[in-house]
Design a protein around this motif. Structure first.
Motif, mmCIF file in Angstrom:
data_model
loop_
_atom_site.group_PDB
_atom_site.id
_atom_site.type_symbol
_atom_site.label_atom_id
_atom_site.label_comp_id
_atom_site.label_asym_id
_atom_site.label_seq_id
_atom_site.Cartn_x
_atom_site.Cartn_y
_atom_site.Cartn_z
ATOM 1 N N THR A 122 52.183 39.486 52.387
ATOM 2 C CA THR A 122 52.308 40.929 52.198
ATOM 3 C C THR A 122 53.110 41.240 50.945
ATOM 4 O O THR A 122 52.741 42.107 50.145
ATOM 5 N N PHE A 123 54.224 40.528 50.760
ATOM 6 C CA PHE A 123 55.010 40.728 49.533
ATOM 7 C C PHE A 123 54.141 40.486 48.311
ATOM 8 O O PHE A 123 54.124 41.272 47.359
ATOM 9 N N SER A 124 53.409 39.376 48.322
ATOM 10 C CA SER A 124 52.613 38.999 47.164
ATOM 11 C C SER A 124 51.577 40.072 46.821
ATOM 12 O O SER A 124 51.442 40.470 45.665
ATOM 13 N N VAL A 125 50.867 40.577 47.835
ATOM 14 C CA VAL A 125 49.800 41.550 47.558
ATOM 15 C C VAL A 125 50.385 42.893 47.108
ATOM 16 O O VAL A 125 49.838 43.545 46.208
ATOM 17 N N LEU A 126 51.512 43.323 47.696
ATOM 18 C CA LEU A 126 52.139 44.575 47.260
ATOM 19 C C LEU A 126 52.658 44.457 45.828
ATOM 20 O O LEU A 126 52.550 45.397 45.026
ATOM 21 N N ASN A 127 53.191 43.289 45.501
ATOM 22 C CA ASN A 127 53.705 43.080 44.145
ATOM 23 C C ASN A 127 52.572 43.028 43.133
ATOM 24 O O ASN A 127 52.683 43.547 42.015
ATOM 25 N N VAL A 128 51.453 42.421 43.516
ATOM 26 C CA VAL A 128 50.278 42.372 42.640
ATOM 27 C C VAL A 128 49.776 43.791 42.358
ATOM 28 O O VAL A 128 49.438 44.135 41.223
ATOM 29 N N MET A 129 49.740 44.640 43.406
ATOM 30 C CA MET A 129 49.283 46.020 43.210
ATOM 31 C C MET A 129 50.255 46.801 42.317
ATOM 32 O O MET A 129 49.839 47.620 41.502
ATOM 33 N N ARG A 130 51.543 46.530 42.462
ATOM 34 C CA ARG A 130 52.543 47.179 41.588
ATOM 35 C C ARG A 130 52.305 46.788 40.136
ATOM 36 O O ARG A 130 52.260 47.643 39.234
ATOM 37 N N LEU A 131 52.135 45.491 39.889
ATOM 38 C CA LEU A 131 51.931 45.004 38.526
ATOM 39 C C LEU A 131 50.621 45.517 37.944
ATOM 40 O O LEU A 131 50.545 45.823 36.746
ATOM 41 N N MET A 132 49.593 45.618 38.778
ATOM 42 C CA MET A 132 48.306 46.134 38.312
ATOM 43 C C MET A 132 48.477 47.540 37.740
ATOM 44 O O MET A 132 47.947 47.855 36.662
ATOM 45 N N GLN A 133 49.242 48.369 38.452
ATOM 46 C CA GLN A 133 49.442 49.745 37.983
ATOM 47 C C GLN A 133 50.313 49.774 36.731
ATOM 48 O O GLN A 133 50.013 50.488 35.766
ATOM 49 N N GLU A 134 51.375 48.976 36.731
ATOM 50 C CA GLU A 134 52.285 48.977 35.581
ATOM 51 C C GLU A 134 51.618 48.459 34.312
ATOM 52 O O GLU A 134 51.888 48.935 33.207
ATOM 53 N N MET A 135 50.724 47.457 34.478
ATOM 54 C CA MET A 135 50.102 46.824 33.316
ATOM 55 C C MET A 135 48.717 47.398 33.013
ATOM 56 O O MET A 135 48.031 46.914 32.120
ATOM 57 N N ASP A 136 48.328 48.428 33.792
ATOM 58 C CA ASP A 136 47.046 49.105 33.591
ATOM 59 C C ASP A 136 45.876 48.112 33.621
ATOM 60 O O ASP A 136 45.033 48.073 32.727
ATOM 61 N N LEU A 137 45.810 47.337 34.695
ATOM 62 C CA LEU A 137 44.709 46.390 34.902
ATOM 63 C C LEU A 137 43.749 46.955 35.943
ATOM 64 O O LEU A 137 44.122 47.810 36.746
ATOM 65 N N SER A 138 42.521 46.460 35.929
ATOM 66 C CA SER A 138 41.514 46.956 36.868
ATOM 67 C C SER A 138 41.431 46.063 38.105
ATOM 68 O O SER A 138 41.973 44.950 38.121
ATOM 69 N N ILE A 139 40.725 46.558 39.122
ATOM 70 C CA ILE A 139 40.498 45.781 40.346
ATOM 71 C C ILE A 139 39.841 44.447 39.998
ATOM 72 O O ILE A 139 40.269 43.382 40.471
ATOM 73 N N GLU A 140 38.791 44.491 39.158
ATOM 74 C CA GLU A 140 38.068 43.266 38.798
ATOM 75 C C GLU A 140 38.958 42.302 38.020
ATOM 76 O O GLU A 140 38.865 41.076 38.206
ATOM 77 N N GLU A 141 39.811 42.843 37.148
ATOM 78 C CA GLU A 141 40.697 41.969 36.361
ATOM 79 C C GLU A 141 41.698 41.258 37.253
ATOM 80 O O GLU A 141 41.955 40.056 37.085
ATOM 81 N N ILE A 142 42.240 41.970 38.224
ATOM 82 C CA ILE A 142 43.190 41.336 39.148
ATOM 83 C C ILE A 142 42.502 40.236 39.948
ATOM 84 O O ILE A 142 43.058 39.148 40.146
ATOM 85 N N ASP A 143 41.275 40.490 40.406
ATOM 86 C CA ASP A 143 40.578 39.471 41.184
ATOM 87 C C ASP A 143 40.214 38.253 40.335
ATOM 88 O O ASP A 143 40.160 37.129 40.836
ATOM 89 N N ALA A 144 39.973 38.462 39.044
ATOM 90 C CA ALA A 144 39.714 37.317 38.155
ATOM 91 C C ALA A 144 40.972 36.473 37.977
ATOM 92 O O ALA A 144 40.903 35.243 37.880
ATOM 93 N N LEU A 145 42.131 37.138 37.958
ATOM 94 C CA LEU A 145 43.393 36.440 37.697
ATOM 95 C C LEU A 145 44.005 35.807 38.940
ATOM 96 O O LEU A 145 44.783 34.858 38.835
ATOM 97 N N THR A 146 43.696 36.344 40.134
ATOM 98 C CA THR A 146 44.359 35.857 41.358
ATOM 99 C C THR A 146 43.402 35.084 42.254
ATOM 100 O O THR A 146 43.576 35.048 43.464
ATOM 101 N N GLY A 147 42.383 34.458 41.637
ATOM 102 C CA GLY A 147 41.434 33.660 42.403
ATOM 103 C C GLY A 147 41.587 32.184 42.113
ATOM 104 O O GLY A 147 42.694 31.631 42.117
#
Length: 817
Positions: free
Chosen positions: A206-231
């Motif tokens: 849970t910590f990991s996924v909430l932190n990933v969503m925080r970073l996604m917003q701060e770094m202006d990344l997309s859903i697809e970009e996050i999934d490419a990076l965290t797979g």
């Protein structure tokens, strides 16, 4: 040790019903109870009163992926209700509570259970976050000593993690009984967790996924970009972050996060579900269960009529609008994909040099994101000891088994380099956990180190004692890599190794990419099994490995190159060598036990078919899938399926040359090959004829090697004698061939198959029937191998076969042409 022969599951929701289904997979009967429907009239018939439990069982039976190994196993689950049937709990050895996450509802039901259970009956809760001890507060001493938490992960058949949460009053002997049962019978990796909110897996996850969503917003990344990076780039599942949430359900994650928010107060309590996530919950965009979440499928403009293709759309988290999914472009990620080893790939992505220095460039968004996400994860995980667990081992195992991470947080930290990453954290002014300072102050360079003397092959840094301790492994939990550390490698090439397992047993291990079968693997098997070869010092052999999949089959890239260059002698030689390898396995004077698991396709299936015994893992996806690339089995697969059909019919009606039994067995074998059927479990593989009735199935993946070795030694002690090549197989012949051809012709007329598939299916039928000859004509195994080889070569020369091979190599999909 207490024996567990029957269980009861209270609560027939998604989780409860699937828990009961997995016990059925293990051959254990269960009771599955739920409430009486509020609309059931007084005095209603039992089916009406059991409607909710029956619906839960029906849901499990129809679920995808399948909850049962095979549909008939649902007969082991008996439904009932809390009002009429609780007295039956006296029959159960273990009762599992899996009702709604409400403390009072659980306590009220368990008070009723307390009055009907036998003294000493184990009672556990599948709560995902409520305090386990508090649920049974004030209950009798016997109840409390038999009470603890068993948190299954969904779906229970596929997610191997079981978090076991002891309470202060729980009897260690009962905890040991459940641990032993779940390990051996259910195939679970059991992790001991403390009675803290969300236990281990969900707390860190849970910590990991909430932190990933925080970073996604701060770094202006997309859903697809996050999934490419965290797979798979970091050894996490292909479904990565948002595709995984869609699979699990946004509501489930929302519930877990709510439990964390209400009950956890740590240094990262500021993390919350983002606004866009809450809006999705309000709109009931819950993922796959509602046909839309972070992704959704729509019919594309490609294809025609009812055959239009699905296109996956992705969500823009800023606007909550869907758009066609795009492929993210990260130069660093593209470069890293060429690096096989996870540690080296991770260091490259994080910008770490071999000497530990370096950092991602400012333009490298991929490296900057991963560094921020992983350094936070490492610090958070280290700070949770001893709060949620006393050791790094339990945390790593929980994330590995429950979230399908290749490496847990501390193993991932070791792969990146603890020294180098901590130095960079300090340089950037990031918080550094006191526990990692303790490791480095003790001259430790990593959380784990190799220790060949221990059964697990490694030791971990114990923070409680400030020194390294062996990682404990239950007897029988073993791997080829651990065997390599304590024994030795007798022979090795780029695709395979011969490893000494001790006690006179050698292991042939594949380690090519995806364990594709090429000349190197064929060569090592032949050299090992031939008299005077590398395997002379052994009494028996096991063929298995530690990869996610046993083998995806022959290396068709090499085959295609030979075809394109019209090197037909090379093609002929390659088929002969492959056939020579499978025959060497079958007729070896020393027993060969093949232990397949995961994908065992094409040539991987043929290797298994030729062994005198198999010791498969329960999760076995086995099939002769050569038709997908326009070919037929050429390594003896057709021959072995014919032998099984002939022998099966003869066991019912000896000397019945053209019996109904033979026709039905042949139709089944033909359909299995011509439609490329793949089993969805080892049980189903048995039904398809890939396994024999004497083959035993191992439930726990980590026990496959030990069980296979034990089976090999059993064959040696029984005085194993190899089979003799058969020369008097009664060929099914022209009449059954005509029947099979008619079926194929009708399929073509109805436009279910193409002209090319008609030609291919006809070739398969001819090989299976021994050619267009008089029924009952005696033929040899070598004759059938020759038929296979010639048919295989003739299909290689077909342009449409070459197109299929090229398409599959390029896309990983099957071309229908």
């Amino acid at each position: 040790m207490k024996r567990i022969h029957k269980i009861a599951v209270l609560g027939a929701g998604t989780m409860g019903a699937r828990i009961a289904a997995h016990f059925a997979n293990a051959g254990v009967p269960s009771l599955l109870f739920d409430i009486v429907p509020s609309d059931a009239p007084p005095g209603a018939a039992r089916p009406a009163r059991n409607k909710i439990a029956a619906a839960g069982l029906d849901g499990a039976a129809k679920s995808k992926p399948a909850a049962f190994f095979e549909a008939s196993l649902s007969r082991l689950v008996t439904v009932g209700n809390f009002d009429d049937d609780l007295k039956q709990l006296a029959e159960a050895d273990w009762i599992i509570e899996a009702v709604v996450e409400n403390l009072e509802i659980k306590r009220t039901l368990l008070k009723k259970v307390e009055s009907v259970r036998k003294p000493g009956t184990i009672v556990t809760t599948n709560t995902s976050g409520l305090p386990v001890a508090k649920i049974a507060e004030g209950f009798s001493h016997d109840f409390r000593r038999s009470w603890f938490g068993t948190h299954f992960f969904n779906p229970p058949r596929y997610m191997r993690l079981l978090e076991l949460i002891p309470t202060p009053d729980a009897d260690p002997a009962l905890i040991e009984a459940v641990t032993h049962f779940c390990d051996r019978q259910l195939g679970k990796g059991v992790v001991l967790a403390k009675d803290t909110p969300n236990f281990i897996g969900n707390r860190i996850g849970t910590f990991s996924v909430l932190n990933v969503m925080r970073l996604m917003q701060e770094m202006d990344l997309s859903i697809e970009e996050i999934d490419a990076l965290t797979g798979q780039a970091v050894g996490w599942p292909r479904s990565a972050t948002f595709r995984t949430i869609d699979l699990v359900g946004l509501d489930i994650l929302g519930h877990v996060v709510a439990n964390t928010t209400a009950n956890v107060h740590d240094e990262r309590s500021e993390l919350q579900l983002p606004v866009f996530f809450r809006q999705m919950l309000e709109r009931k965009w819950l993922g796959d269960k509602t046909k839309g979440g972070f992704y959704k499928k729509v019919k594309s403009g490609h294809g025609d009529g009812k055959h239009k293709e699905d296109e996956r759309m992705a969500l823009d988290w800023k606007t909550l609008e869907y758009h066609p999914r795009h492929k993210p472009k990260f130069a660093a990620l593209d470069m890293a994909k060429n690096v096989e080893e996870t540690g080296a790939r991770l260091r490259m992505l994080l910008g770490l040099n071999d000497d530990g220095g370096g950092a991602p460039s400012k333009a490298d968004k991929a490296g900057a994101f991963l560094w921020a996400a992983l350094s936070d994860l490492w610090t958070y995980s280290a700070n949770r000891i001893p709060e949620i667990s006393d050791s790094v081992v339990e945390i790593d195992r929980a994330l590995h088994l429950g979230f399908n991470w290749e490496l847990g947080p501390f193993e991932l930290w070791d792969a990146a380099g603890v020294d180098a990453t901590v130095a960079r954290m300090k340089k950037e002014g990031r918080p550094v956990a006191a526990n990692v300072e303790k490791l480095l102050a003790s001259d430790g360079k990593s959380w784990y180190e190799d220790d060949p003397k221990t059964p697990s092959g490694r030791a971990y840094f114990d923070l409680g004692h400030g020194s390294f301790k062996p990682v404990e492994a239950p007897a029988g939990v073993w791997s080829v890599e651990v065997a390599k550390k304590s024994n030795y490698v007798v022979k090795k090439n780029s695709g395979a190794s011969l490893v000494d397992l001790g006690d006179g047993v050698g292991c042939i291990q594949f380690h090519s990419k995806m364990n594709a079968l090429g000349a190197d693997i064929i060569s090592l098997i032949l050299q090992t099994l031939k008299p005077g070869g590398a395997g002379d010092g052994f009494d028996a052999f096991v063929i298995t490995n530690d990869a996610p999949n046993f083998s995806v089959g022959a290396n068709v890239m090499l085959l295609l190159m030979s075809i394109q260059e019209e090197e037909w002698d090379d093609v002929d030689l390659a088929i002969r060598q492959f056939q020579g390898m499978t025959q060497a396995i079958k007729f070896s004077p020393k027993p060969v036990v093949v232990a397949p698991f995961g994908l065992a396709l094409g040539g991987g299936c043929e290797i298994s078919l030729h062994a005198p015994a198999r010791q498969p893992h329960a999760e076995l996806y086995m099939g002769l899938v050569e038709v997908g690339v326009g070919l037929l089995p050429g390594g003896g697969g057709c021959k072995e399926m014919l032998l099984r059909a002939v022998d099966s019919a003869a066991s019912i009606r000896p000397d019945g040359r053209e019996s109904v039994e033979l026709l039905e067995a042949m139709k089944k074998a033909f359909e299995t090959i011509a439609t490329a059927k793949v089993s969805t479990s080892a049980e189903e593989a048995r039904g398809l004829g890939f396994l024999s009735n004497s083959d035993r199935i191992t439930m726990n993946r980590e026990r496959v090697l030990s069980d296979a070795k034990a089976r090999a030694l059993e064959l040696v002690r029984a005085g194993y004698e190899p089979p003799v090549m058969r020369t008097n197989i009664p060929a099914p012949g022209e009449n059954i061939l005509a029947t099979l051809k008619l079926g194929v012709h009708l399929m073509r007329q109805s436009e279910y198959i193409s002209d090319h598939e008609l030609k291919l299916a006809t070739k398969i039928a001819e090989v299976l029937c021994g050619g267009n000859i008089t029924p009952g004509t005696p033929v040899s195994e070598q004759y059938l191998l020759d038929l296979e080889r010639e048919a295989f070569k003739s299909m290689c020369g077909e342009k449409k076969t070459q197109e299929r091979i090229q398409f599959t190599l390029k896309t990983g999909k099957t071309l229908r042409n």
